[in-house]
Design a protein around this motif. Structure first.
Motif, PDB file in Angstrom:
ATOM      1  N   GLY A 374       0.856  -1.195  -0.034  1.00  0.00           N
ATOM      2  CA  GLY A 374      -0.072  -0.073  -0.046  1.00  0.00           C
ATOM      3  C   GLY A 374       0.809   1.211  -0.012  1.00  0.00           C
ATOM      4  O   GLY A 374       2.027   1.201  -0.066  1.00  0.00           O
ATOM      5  N   ARG A 375       0.278   2.476   0.044  1.00  0.00           N
ATOM      6  CA  ARG A 375       0.965   3.658   0.022  1.00  0.00           C
ATOM      7  C   ARG A 375       0.413   4.544   0.951  1.00  0.00           C
ATOM      8  O   ARG A 375      -1.036   4.536   1.297  1.00  0.00           O
ATOM      9  N   LEU A 376       0.962   5.398   1.827  1.00  0.00           N
ATOM     10  CA  LEU A 376       0.865   6.340   2.734  1.00  0.00           C
ATOM     11  C   LEU A 376       1.057   7.878   2.373  1.00  0.00           C
ATOM     12  O   LEU A 376       2.067   8.063   2.144  1.00  0.00           O
ATOM     13  N   ASP A 377       0.203   8.568   2.244  1.00  0.00           N
ATOM     14  CA  ASP A 377       0.417   9.847   1.918  1.00  0.00           C
ATOM     15  C   ASP A 377       0.688  10.799   3.213  1.00  0.00           C
ATOM     16  O   ASP A 377       0.418  10.516   4.491  1.00  0.00           O
ATOM     17  N   VAL A 378       1.850  11.445   3.133  1.00  0.00           N
ATOM     18  CA  VAL A 378       2.363  12.307   4.161  1.00  0.00           C
ATOM     19  C   VAL A 378       1.403  13.357   4.372  1.00  0.00           C
ATOM     20  O   VAL A 378       1.125  14.389   3.738  1.00  0.00           O
ATOM     21  N   GLU A 379       0.764  13.354   5.762  1.00  0.00           N
ATOM     22  CA  GLU A 379      -0.104  14.386   6.045  1.00  0.00           C
ATOM     23  C   GLU A 379      -0.079  14.697   7.464  1.00  0.00           C
ATOM     24  O   GLU A 379      -0.101  13.626   8.525  1.00  0.00           O
ATOM     25  N   LEU A 380      -0.168  15.832   7.990  1.00  0.00           N
ATOM     26  CA  LEU A 380       0.141  16.238   9.036  1.00  0.00           C
ATOM     27  C   LEU A 380      -1.171  16.080   9.821  1.00  0.00           C
ATOM     28  O   LEU A 380      -2.263  16.612   9.747  1.00  0.00           O
ATOM     29  N   ARG A 381      -1.275  15.367  11.089  1.00  0.00           N
ATOM     30  CA  ARG A 381      -2.234  15.008  11.942  1.00  0.00           C
ATOM     31  C   ARG A 381      -1.952  15.131  13.465  1.00  0.00           C
ATOM     32  O   ARG A 381      -1.496  14.079  13.967  1.00  0.00           O
ATOM     33  N   PRO A 382      -2.137  16.164  13.936  1.00  0.00           N
ATOM     34  CA  PRO A 382      -1.310  16.300  15.246  1.00  0.00           C
ATOM     35  C   PRO A 382      -2.005  15.569  16.255  1.00  0.00           C
ATOM     36  O   PRO A 382      -1.248  15.228  17.338  1.00  0.00           O
ATOM     37  N   LYS A 383      -3.039  14.893  16.196  1.00  0.00           N
ATOM     38  CA  LYS A 383      -3.842  14.006  17.130  1.00  0.00           C
ATOM     39  C   LYS A 383      -2.975  12.753  17.122  1.00  0.00           C
ATOM     40  O   LYS A 383      -3.414  12.066  17.963  1.00  0.00           O
ATOM     41  N   ALA A 384      -2.012  12.535  16.184  1.00  0.00           N
ATOM     42  CA  ALA A 384      -1.396  11.174  16.135  1.00  0.00           C
ATOM     43  C   ALA A 384      -0.482  11.187  17.324  1.00  0.00           C
ATOM     44  O   ALA A 384       0.110  10.160  18.000  1.00  0.00           O
ATOM     45  N   ARG A 385      -0.149  12.386  17.972  1.00  0.00           N
ATOM     46  CA  ARG A 385       0.763  12.431  19.273  1.00  0.00           C
ATOM     47  C   ARG A 385      -0.087  11.815  20.373  1.00  0.00           C
ATOM     48  O   ARG A 385       0.739  11.209  21.116  1.00  0.00           O
ATOM     49  N   LEU A 386      -1.017  11.657  20.339  1.00  0.00           N
ATOM     50  CA  LEU A 386      -1.950  10.855  21.487  1.00  0.00           C
ATOM     51  C   LEU A 386      -1.547   9.330  21.481  1.00  0.00           C
ATOM     52  O   LEU A 386      -1.142   8.870  22.486  1.00  0.00           O
ATOM     53  N   LEU A 387      -0.931   8.788  20.198  1.00  0.00           N
ATOM     54  CA  LEU A 387      -0.525   7.425  20.093  1.00  0.00           C
ATOM     55  C   LEU A 387       0.839   7.389  20.403  1.00  0.00           C
ATOM     56  O   LEU A 387       1.151   6.168  20.186  1.00  0.00           O
ATOM     57  N   ASN A 388       1.430   8.448  20.678  1.00  0.00           N
ATOM     58  CA  ASN A 388       2.874   8.315  20.906  1.00  0.00           C
ATOM     59  C   ASN A 388       3.205   8.822  22.343  1.00  0.00           C
ATOM     60  O   ASN A 388       4.323   8.812  22.854  1.00  0.00           O
ATOM     61  N   ASP A 389       1.989   8.955  23.099  1.00  0.00           N
ATOM     62  CA  ASP A 389       2.026   9.108  24.510  1.00  0.00           C
ATOM     63  C   ASP A 389       3.212   7.935  25.107  1.00  0.00           C
ATOM     64  O   ASP A 389       2.898   6.919  25.178  1.00  0.00           O
TER      65      ASP A 389
END
Length: 734
Positions: A374-389
């Protein structure tokens, strides 16, 4: 002097998929920039590589056919490399050539012959040979060596891109490379290129020339070209066929990848090889994923290849690949899920537009194939920081290590981990916008499921040093809120705190833990009453246990303080059975892991015209110790009012299993309220005498569900509203 105008040449034969075509683009670009035009640039536009240089289409073809100097691709540590008993023909051809274009190749082979053993080295002697190659061969060969292996302090690491050091099983890439060079490059000075060289090259680069491919192996780089069963019409098996220029340019392209022995923040196992954009496999994000593909037997690694749409020079691309970083804050991504989150957080912020994901998976018997995932576009999603808690990242890392042995780890733990990975990967890779809260909620539900599974396997948790998940950012309450009643109710209950070390927080009633400064396992904890019963039964059991512990400790109320009181309309939805109870259950297990000490009080929204069962209002007034007073001809809660003391017997009646449980409980509650001067509507006439049982005037409600609803914390404002709904107005209004 005529100025040369750079030309942009589209290369339709160089696409992001399969891996062979991506590597070809890198090979063409590197060779042009190193040997023809240092100012050349490469970009990816509309799924095709675009080369900008002083070479137009014809000049580009002329360069490769007439002037290209092959990189000496050798692997004297491999048995099939040509330096030992087998595969000598291609190596001999290179040595006997007198072409200036192959001079470095001949010199490199001659150097190697001075220090290699007479027979193929045994495994225990291979490291010494690798060290000699790294120290004695010319600098021009070093990039090839670096992409094959990295010499660490403890062991040699091989880049999965090139198998196990330039070979894939019995297929030696270097020997095949030399064979294909001899097929398209002139071996004699002044001699013309082989007749089909130009047509092969045009087919490779532009895909507009038909040629008959050669019958030879391609290895892992082009799964669609390996042949095999059902690979052709009219015959059982198809042959593997290759355009020689495909193989040559593909191998040349691998040299832009360079491994480096480095200590990276977040990598626990000490000094190890870190190859560009290469991470551990996680079997999520593609339809054929299986748990076995997370083991060394089923997968070697994953490779995430960058795509950029702005022209980049060779120096810029070298730097990109040499750094090869995908970081989450200060920590290096270690697996596919973390890499996807790093892309969301722009941990790879080098003008990259997207990544194409490949897994080196065992898909052809025992052979590994570079499978597009698959392919993943680079897109800023600040809420992803919660998953890096950090608490979550550390807990998941421990769980992943605990499940590393797929054969010995019980399936329920692996399934719980896969559910988390799927939810996190889906959040990182979704294409649509505006659904961050729903996607995060799926992650939270998966975490709740995992915590529930772990709480039932305390022996496994102890053996693997897995502590309860705890301390997650309270930002989950805002960023994962999907506006559903299930979310709001779960937050209200999960936020119920402890009471002076007498009655614990809600969490101790659902799993065997103790709550001090930290949450730790506490096998045998009698407060935990949650089981496999339906949701209403479990909530009712929690309420009764909490009530019992409160009264046993001498409290005159059931403590239900929460920074997120429930909304009355949500309570009404629960009482009517209109909620998704599986979702609510998962969230009730997940939300206690938040750091509730950081939560600020939030008054629930007031919804007009909420219809609540009358008996709920009557009973709910006796859960906590409040004082009711008259304020502006309404009932209000205040310090100077008459006390309403809880009556445990009321709730014992609800949980006793009697057929008339609701009637009996409401009658008793009504008498208690009337004795405190707070008569219930319908329970007296104007003369103060009882007319008939209130329970005869209202529709029946399931007693267990009614008891469970007592657990939902309510704000003082809503308790006052209940009082004014179920009690006669103060005497001054009569």
């Amino acid at each position: 002097m005529t100025e040369i105008v750079p030309a942009s040449v589209r290369l339709p034969g160089c696409t992001p998929e399969p891996l062979m075509n991506y590597l070809k683009a890198l090979g063409v670009f590197r060779l042009v920039a190193e040997q023809a035009d240092p100012a050349a640039t490469l970009s990816w536009r509309n799924g095709v590589a675009e080369l900008t240089s002083n070479l137009g289409r014809e000049a580009l073809v002329d360069f490769f056919v007439e002037r290209y100097r092959p990189t000496p691709i050798v692997a004297p540590w491999n048995g099939g490399s040509g330096f030992f008993d087998s595969g000598r023909e291609a190596l001999d051809v290179m040595e006997r050539s007198d072409s200036e274009r192959l001079r470095l190749y001949r010199e490199t082979i001659g150097m190697i012959r001075h220090f290699i053993p007479s027979k193929k080295p045994k495994d225990e002697n291979k490291d010494a040979l690798l060290i000699q190659c790294r120290s004695k061969l010319p600098d021009e060969i070093v990039p090839w060596l670096d992409v094959c292996f990295v010499l660490g302090e403890e062991r040699v690491s091989f880049f999965p891109l090139l198998g196990t050091g330039g070979n894939d099983g019995r297929l030696d890439f270097t020997n095949n490379f030399m064979q294909h060079v001899a097929e398209v490059v002139s071996l004699r000075n002044g001699a013309a290129a082989p007749p089909l060289s130009r047509r092969f090259l045009e087919s490779t680069l532009f895909s507009d020339v038909l040629v008959s491919l050669l019958k030879t192996a391609i290895g892992q780089f082009n799964p669609g070209g390996i042949g095999g069963a059902n690979g052709t019409q009219g015959r059982f098996e198809a042959n593997s066929r290759v355009n020689p220029w495909d193989f040559i340019l593909m191998i040349e392209g691998t040299l832009l990848f360079a491994g480096a022995a480095a200590r990276r923040f977040g990598v626990r196992s000490g000094l190890r090889a870190v190859f560009p954009f290469s991470v551990e496999s996680v079997a999520v994000g593609y339809g054929s994923a299986t748990a076995s593909e997370e083991t060394s037997d089923g997968s070697r690694a994953e490779l995430w290849l960058p795509l950029w749409d702005e022209p980049a020079t060779l120096a810029e691309v070298r730097h990109l690949f040499a750094e090869g970083r995908a970081q989450i804050d200060r920590r290096q991504a270690r697996n596919a899920v973390e890499f996807a989150l790093a892309v969301n957080l722009l941990g790879v912020n080098r003008g990259i537009k997207a990544f194409t994901r490949y897994g080196f998976l065992k898909r052809n018997g025992l052979a590994f194939l570079a499978t597009p995932l698959g392919r993943l576009d680079v897109e800023l999603r600040p809420k992803a920081r919660l998953l890096n808690d950090p608490p979550l990242a550390d807990w998941l890392d421990r769980w992943r290590r605990a499940c590393s042995d797929k054969d010995k780890t019980p399936a329920r733990y692996q399934a719980a981990l896969r559910r988390i990975d799927r939810a996190m990967f889906a959040f990182a890779c979704r294409g649509e916008r505006g659904d961050d809260a729903a996607s995060l909620l799926n992650v939270l539900a998966a975490l709740g499921n995992a915590e529930r599974v772990l709480s039932r396997g305390l022996k496994f948790a102890a053996e693997k040093y897995l502590r309860p998940l705890q301390g997650l950012s309270i930002q989950w309450l805002e960023q994962a809120d999907d506006g559903s009643p299930e979310f709001r109710l779960a937050a209200s209950v999960a936020g119920i705190g402890g009471q002076r070390d007498v009655v614990g927080p809600f969490r101790v009633f659902i799993e065997e833990v103790e709550a001090t400064h930290y949450i730790n396992w506490s096998p045998g904890n009698r407060s935990a009453v949650w089981s496999n019963r339906p949701l209403a039964s479990n909530l009712a059991a929690v309420f009764r246990r909490r009530q019992m512990e409160a009264f046993r400790a001498g409290l005159n109320r059931v403590p239900l303080n929460s920074p997120r009181p429930a909304r009355l309309d949500d309570v009404a939805a629960f009482l009517s059975g209109a909620l998704d109870e599986d979702k609510l259950t998962s969230l009730l297990w997940a939300m206690p892991v938040l750091k509730w000490s950081d939560a600020e009080f939030q008054m629930p929204a007031r919804v007009a015209d909420t219809v609540l069962p009358f008996e709920f209002g009557v009973l709910r007034l006796l859960v906590e110790h409040h004082r009711l007073k008259v304020s502006s001809d309404q009932w209000a809660i205040g310090d100077d009012g008459e006390p309403l003391s809880p009556d445990p017997d009321v709730f014992e009646l609800l949980g006793g299993g009697r057929a008339d449980a609701v009637k009996a409980a409401v009658d008793r509650a009504s008498r208690r309220l009337r004795s405190a001067g707070r008569p219930v509507v319908g329970n007296r006439n104007r003369q103060g005498t009882v007319k008939r049982s209130l329970a005869e005037l209202i529709p029946a409600v399931d007693p267990e569900r009614l008891l469970a609803a007592m657990l939902f914390p309510l704000s003082l404002r809503d308790l006052e509203r209940l009082a004014n709904l179920v009690l006669y107005p103060p005497e001054s209004q009569e």
